[in-house]
Every structure is written in C-alpha cells, then in structure tokens.
Write a protein that holds these residues in place. Structure first.
Motif, PDB file in Angstrom:
ATOM      1  N   GLY A 172     -11.036 -55.106  53.874  1.00 45.24           N
ATOM      2  CA  GLY A 172     -10.605 -56.498  53.984  1.00 45.24           C
ATOM      3  C   GLY A 172      -9.331 -56.689  54.759  1.00 45.24           C
ATOM      4  N   ASP A 173      -8.575 -55.614  55.022  1.00 50.69           N
ATOM      5  CA  ASP A 173      -7.353 -55.725  55.824  1.00 50.69           C
ATOM      6  C   ASP A 173      -7.698 -55.985  57.285  1.00 50.69           C
ATOM      7  N   ASP A 174      -6.775 -56.602  57.996  1.00 54.47           N
ATOM      8  CA  ASP A 174      -6.915 -56.807  59.434  1.00 54.47           C
ATOM      9  C   ASP A 174      -6.081 -55.736  60.141  1.00 54.47           C
ATOM     10  N   PRO A 175      -6.714 -54.748  60.773  1.00 49.86           N
ATOM     11  CA  PRO A 175      -5.959 -53.672  61.420  1.00 49.86           C
ATOM     12  C   PRO A 175      -4.986 -54.150  62.492  1.00 49.86           C
ATOM     13  N   LYS A 176      -5.188 -55.357  63.001  1.00 47.46           N
ATOM     14  CA  LYS A 176      -4.279 -55.878  64.014  1.00 47.46           C
ATOM     15  C   LYS A 176      -2.984 -56.414  63.406  1.00 47.46           C
ATOM     16  N   LYS A 177      -2.996 -56.627  62.103  1.00 46.61           N
ATOM     17  CA  LYS A 177      -1.833 -57.227  61.450  1.00 46.61           C
ATOM     18  C   LYS A 177      -1.187 -56.311  60.409  1.00 46.61           C
ATOM     19  N   ILE A 178      -1.936 -55.318  59.938  1.00 49.67           N
ATOM     20  CA  ILE A 178      -1.482 -54.469  58.839  1.00 49.67           C
ATOM     21  C   ILE A 178      -1.394 -53.021  59.307  1.00 49.67           C
ATOM     22  N   ARG A 179      -0.338 -52.344  58.879  1.00 49.82           N
ATOM     23  CA  ARG A 179      -0.239 -50.909  59.180  1.00 49.82           C
ATOM     24  C   ARG A 179      -1.240 -50.133  58.327  1.00 49.82           C
ATOM     25  N   PRO A 180      -1.734 -49.007  58.827  1.00 50.55           N
ATOM     26  CA  PRO A 180      -2.664 -48.209  58.032  1.00 50.55           C
ATOM     27  C   PRO A 180      -1.971 -47.560  56.844  1.00 50.55           C
ATOM     28  N   LEU A 181      -2.774 -47.273  55.819  1.00 56.32           N
ATOM     29  CA  LEU A 181      -2.265 -46.552  54.652  1.00 56.32           C
ATOM     30  C   LEU A 181      -2.029 -45.087  54.988  1.00 56.32           C
ATOM     31  N   ARG A 182      -2.933 -44.536  55.774  1.00 55.24           N
ATOM     32  CA  ARG A 182      -2.876 -43.119  56.113  1.00 55.24           C
ATOM     33  C   ARG A 182      -3.732 -42.856  57.342  1.00 55.24           C
ATOM     34  N   ARG A 183      -3.624 -41.652  57.849  1.00 56.08           N
ATOM     35  CA  ARG A 183      -4.413 -41.229  59.014  1.00 56.08           C
ATOM     36  C   ARG A 183      -4.991 -39.854  58.730  1.00 56.08           C
ATOM     37  N   HIS A 184      -6.303 -39.745  58.892  1.00 56.51           N
ATOM     38  CA  HIS A 184      -6.989 -38.471  58.726  1.00 56.51           C
ATOM     39  C   HIS A 184      -7.122 -37.769  60.071  1.00 56.51           C
ATOM     40  N   PHE A 185      -6.884 -36.466  60.080  1.00 61.30           N
ATOM     41  CA  PHE A 185      -7.105 -35.635  61.254  1.00 61.30           C
ATOM     42  C   PHE A 185      -8.280 -34.713  60.935  1.00 61.30           C
ATOM     43  N   ILE A 186      -9.354 -34.829  61.720  1.00 61.64           N
ATOM     44  CA  ILE A 186     -10.639 -34.224  61.377  1.00 61.64           C
ATOM     45  C   ILE A 186     -11.080 -33.284  62.487  1.00 61.64           C
ATOM     46  N   PHE A 199       1.412 -43.055  55.089  1.00 66.01           N
ATOM     47  CA  PHE A 199       2.494 -43.852  55.653  1.00 66.01           C
ATOM     48  C   PHE A 199       3.164 -44.728  54.597  1.00 66.01           C
ATOM     49  N   ASP A 200       4.468 -44.982  54.809  1.00 69.35           N
ATOM     50  CA  ASP A 200       5.169 -45.953  53.971  1.00 69.35           C
ATOM     51  C   ASP A 200       5.052 -47.341  54.585  1.00 69.35           C
ATOM     52  N   ALA A 201       5.728 -48.311  53.996  1.00 65.83           N
ATOM     53  CA  ALA A 201       5.609 -49.704  54.450  1.00 65.83           C
ATOM     54  C   ALA A 201       6.126 -49.904  55.868  1.00 65.83           C
ATOM     55  N   HIS A 202       6.947 -48.966  56.361  1.00 66.92           N
ATOM     56  CA  HIS A 202       7.515 -49.074  57.707  1.00 66.92           C
ATOM     57  C   HIS A 202       6.712 -48.283  58.744  1.00 66.92           C
ATOM     58  N   GLY A 203       5.624 -47.673  58.311  1.00 66.72           N
ATOM     59  CA  GLY A 203       4.811 -46.896  59.239  1.00 66.72           C
ATOM     60  C   GLY A 203       5.284 -45.478  59.434  1.00 66.72           C
ATOM     61  N   ASP A 230       3.403 -32.287  51.234  1.00 67.22           N
ATOM     62  CA  ASP A 230       4.834 -32.482  51.427  1.00 67.22           C
ATOM     63  C   ASP A 230       5.183 -33.936  51.157  1.00 67.22           C
ATOM     64  N   ASP A 231       6.147 -34.166  50.274  1.00 72.37           N
ATOM     65  CA  ASP A 231       6.686 -35.500  50.034  1.00 72.37           C
ATOM     66  C   ASP A 231       8.043 -35.553  50.729  1.00 72.37           C
ATOM     67  N   TYR A 232       8.094 -36.240  51.862  1.00 73.83           N
ATOM     68  CA  TYR A 232       9.312 -36.232  52.671  1.00 73.83           C
ATOM     69  C   TYR A 232      10.414 -37.102  52.070  1.00 73.83           C
ATOM     70  N   ARG A 233      10.050 -38.131  51.346  1.00 69.70           N
ATOM     71  CA  ARG A 233      11.072 -38.987  50.732  1.00 69.70           C
ATOM     72  C   ARG A 233      11.768 -38.257  49.587  1.00 69.70           C
ATOM     73  N   GLU A 234      10.998 -37.589  48.755  1.00 73.24           N
ATOM     74  CA  GLU A 234      11.571 -36.869  47.617  1.00 73.24           C
ATOM     75  C   GLU A 234      12.015 -35.457  47.986  1.00 73.24           C
ATOM     76  N   GLN A 235      11.677 -35.036  49.216  1.00 71.82           N
ATOM     77  CA  GLN A 235      11.962 -33.673  49.666  1.00 71.82           C
ATOM     78  C   GLN A 235      11.394 -32.671  48.658  1.00 71.82           C
ATOM     79  N   HIS A 236      10.139 -32.864  48.379  1.00 72.37           N
ATOM     80  CA  HIS A 236       9.440 -32.064  47.376  1.00 72.37           C
ATOM     81  C   HIS A 236       8.125 -31.589  47.978  1.00 72.37           C
ATOM     82  N   GLN A 237       7.635 -30.447  47.516  1.00 69.56           N
ATOM     83  CA  GLN A 237       6.438 -29.844  48.101  1.00 69.56           C
ATOM     84  C   GLN A 237       5.593 -29.208  47.000  1.00 69.56           C
TER      85      GLN A 237
END
Length: 290
Positions: A172-186, A199-203, A230-237
């Motif tokens: 239901g999100d509009d990709p043109k207006k909303i940042r993605p939640l995450r990106r998969h590399f396949i 991703f966080d709220a700032h991308g 890896d959690d980069y905000r908490e610097q935890h792994q």
C-alpha cells in the motif's frame, strides 16, 4: 497434499530455472521474490544446534548455545521454538513464535526464573531483536510476501557475483513518496538472499543482515550455516553458527511448541542442582530425512 509438494518441488524448480534463465532480465521485484520463496522454501521439519555470539560496542563477547526447532504446518503456518542451553545464566530461556497462514506473527518469551508464565510481545513489534540478540522473529520466520511491495532496483556485482537488488515497502505504500524499509541483495545464480540492509527513517542503513557458508540441501534449495546481524546504531553484533542441522519430523514433534512443554522441561533450579551442559556436536546437514 501440501507436504508432498514441499519434497518434490525443488527438483521441478531446478529444471524450470534453467528454462527460465533467459527471462530473468525482465523479472519484476515481485517475480524475483516469488522465485526466491519457491526455491528457498523451508523443509517442513528442521532441528538445529546453534552457537550464538553477541558482541557489544566495547568488543565484549557473550557466547551462547541454543537449539532451534521449526515446523511448517499443513495450513502454511510456521512454528518456531528457540531454547538457550548455555551459559548457565540463560539456560532454559526460550522464544516461542508462530506465523499464521494470514501472516500474523505472535511471539512469547519464557524466562524460567519468573515461574510458569510466558511474556507476550507486542503483535506489531516482530521486527525487534529478542533475548539480547539482534535478530528479529521475522528475520527467522521469513517475510510474508503479501504484506509487502517489492520494487526491483539496479542489478549489481558483489564479490564477483551478479546480484538482483529489491527494495521492500509495506503493502500500500507509494515507492515514489516513501523510503523502503529494507533492500534485499539476491544472488542471481541460486536466488539466495545473502544480504539485507534495514533502513532507518532517514534512509541510512541501521542494521545489516548477511548470510555465509551456503550449502545445497536439496535440488535448488540452499541453507546458510553462518548468519550475521550488525546493528550500527547500537554498535552491537550477533553471529549465529549452525553446528548441526537435521531434517526430520521426529526431532520437532508438535507438542514441543507449547507453554506446557516448556514448563515441564525447563524450570528454575538452584545452581548446584543444574548439570553441566553436554559438549556441542559439530556436524552439518545431518539426517536429511523428513
């Protein structure tokens, strides 16, 4: 009938993958994810012995061992049980989770020291880590494709391998207006997701999940024996290493996935009455007999 197809499908898909290879250039995001799910679906019954290493911002390591049990039921619901075994301070702590056929995820924590009760998590909070780890319930049970919108991004090469990249939005999100939640590399050769950027709220990338030591377990199906978050905000792994994996109905009986079973088998005990844990068995992908 559902379980029958779970066993024969990988061989059929392998042949279909060869025939469809020339069409991959035109695949959309949803088509890529459908192919990923078809090839990398789980066996209905999996038992694993795991080593889990937690590393905090100061470099302190906390090493644990755990057993993981999972079942896919005839109605397509998934049940998961993760029980910590060592060290002594966390012995018997458990995560009991279920993703129903509609994609609704529920999870409960069992802490033996608190007595015979389960602590239910917020139904909308299945993206958070559990029991001190950086992995979420959703990262263990997998995404429900109908809950998300998938948009193919630019293909790329990582470590000399061609990759698809797919951005994930809420349905239901509009990709043109909303940042993605995450990106998969396949990976394009085996259609396995080896990396996911959350991703966080700032991308910005807040967490990164990666999979290593990939093994073929049946036909076109692969499993990873090493998973790193890896959690980069908490610097935890958090690192999860699969020491032993068995595909067998006998190892994951339905009665295990209940509060009653946990209360019976894991109760708080005085330290002097707790036996020393047995040494972990180190063998991969054993007993592949569903």
């Amino acid at each position: 009938m559902r379980l029958f197809y779970l066993f024969i499908l990988p061989g059929v898909l392998a042949a279909a993958a060869v025939a469809a290879a020339d069409n991959r250039e035109g695949w959309t995001g949803p088509q890529i994810m459908q192919e990923v799910q078809a090839r990398q679906h789980q066996y209905p019954y999996i038992y694993e012995e795991q080593s889990i290493v937690l590393v905090d911002r100061n470099g302190f390591r906390d090493t644990r061992t755990a057993r993981r049990y999972s079942r896919i039921e005839a109605d397509d619901s998934i049940r998961l049980l993760l029980i910590f075994e060592t060290p002594l301070q966390v012995k018997g702590m458990a995560l009991l989770a279920r993703r129903d056929a509609a994609g609704v995820v529920t999870s409960q924590l069992y802490l033996p020291a608190l007595g015979q009760q389960l602590i239910s998590s917020d139904p909308g909070d299945h993206g958070s880590g559990f029991l001190g780890t950086d992995f979420s319930v959703e990262s263990l049970t997998g995404e429900m494709l109908s809950e998300y919108l998938y948009v193919r991004s630019d293909d790329l090469e990582l470590e000399h391998q061609p990759y698809f990249s797919v951005d994930v939005f809420r349905a239901g999100d509009d990709p043109k207006k909303i940042r993605p939640l995450r990106r998969h590399f396949i990976r394009q050769d085996n259609l396995f997701i080896t990396r996911t950027d959350h991703f966080d709220a700032h991308g910005e990338v807040a967490r990164r999940q990666r999979s290593y030591d990939l093994k073929v377990v049946d036909g076109a199906m692969w499993h990873a024996n090493l998973m790193l978050m890896d959690d980069y905000r908490e610097q935890h792994q958090t690192l999860i290493k699969v020491d032993r994996r068995i595909f067998s109905r006998n190892y994951v009986p339905a009665e295990m996935f209940s509060a009653g079973w946990l209360f019976e088998h894991f109760q708080a005990q005085p330290v002097e009455n707790v036996d020393a844990p047995a040494a972990a068995v180190s063998a991969n992908n054993e007993g592949q007999n569903p």
